[in-house]
Design an enzyme around this catalytic site. Sequence first.
Site, mmCIF file in Angstrom:
data_model
loop_
_atom_site.group_PDB
_atom_site.id
_atom_site.type_symbol
_atom_site.label_atom_id
_atom_site.label_comp_id
_atom_site.label_asym_id
_atom_site.label_seq_id
_atom_site.Cartn_x
_atom_site.Cartn_y
_atom_site.Cartn_z
ATOM 1 N N LEU A 162 -17.379 3.099 -24.518
ATOM 2 C CA LEU A 162 -18.146 1.892 -24.262
ATOM 3 C C LEU A 162 -17.174 0.734 -24.395
ATOM 4 C CD1 LEU A 162 -21.542 2.324 -26.196
ATOM 5 C CD2 LEU A 162 -21.199 2.340 -23.730
ATOM 6 N N ASP A 163 -17.309 -0.254 -23.528
ATOM 7 C CA ASP A 163 -16.393 -1.387 -23.558
ATOM 8 C C ASP A 163 -16.419 -2.086 -24.917
ATOM 9 O OD1 ASP A 163 -15.587 -1.035 -20.881
ATOM 10 O OD2 ASP A 163 -17.383 -2.085 -20.187
ATOM 11 N N TYR A 164 -15.345 -2.767 -25.219
ATOM 12 C CA TYR A 164 -15.187 -3.514 -26.478
ATOM 13 C C TYR A 164 -16.380 -4.439 -26.715
ATOM 14 C CZ TYR A 164 -12.463 -6.306 -29.923
ATOM 15 O OH TYR A 164 -11.997 -6.934 -31.055
#
Length: 233
Positions: free
Chosen positions: A53-55
């Site tokens: 999952l993106d930052y």
Amino acid sequence: VDDVPVPTIPLLLAYHKPKWVLSVLRDPQGRPHLGSVLTDVQKRQQLHPVGRLDYDTSGLLLFSTNGSLTQKLLHPSHQVEKEYVALVDGIVEHEKLSNVLKRGVTTTEGTHVAKLLEVSHVQPEQVPKLLETMKANLPSEYNVTDLQQRGFLFDDTTSLSRVRLQVSEGKHRMVRRMLANCGHEVVELTRERHGQVTLRDLPLGEFRELTPSEQEWAESLLLSTTSSKGKKR
């Protein structure tokens, strides 16, 4: 010691990834990352994240101990569904956005389709509070002034909507790019389902074991030799 129970090795675990945690097991810059949330026992069990999952994205992230299952969960040929809730800029018209997503949205990664499940509109008086909360929780490495000048903090936004959508691919920042190309930049994004595993009421930053039905689905996917879409039952 014979009396010490040996921990059961899980096939999958569900984890509620907070925003601003990197989906890597180590980070040379010292930022929060997934390697710091695993116990020594989990590391010995070779638990690893299923994709990323993106930052700046929160929500459900699966951890696996089985490489074959990980591959099936991620490979496009298995069409495992993922469900997201996005807070977006502007007033979303359900039918209009639904039709565009159904036909497919072109990004730099290709053309992608999605199914729009729900749309709701944030009350106007709540918009400033949501934006201020987002700004107050930015990591220290972000320059607020720079982000404001580049339009990333949506300071001029007067309307926000929440959309729930379902996709079967997992390209880098795909959901954000799709919605932005539809005229609705994403302010915040949360994944709430991966296949038949749901976020439920899992506290932020915590793990949980699969329910019996989720475990059954994961085992069936591991044993399958044909495409499995991981639809909710």
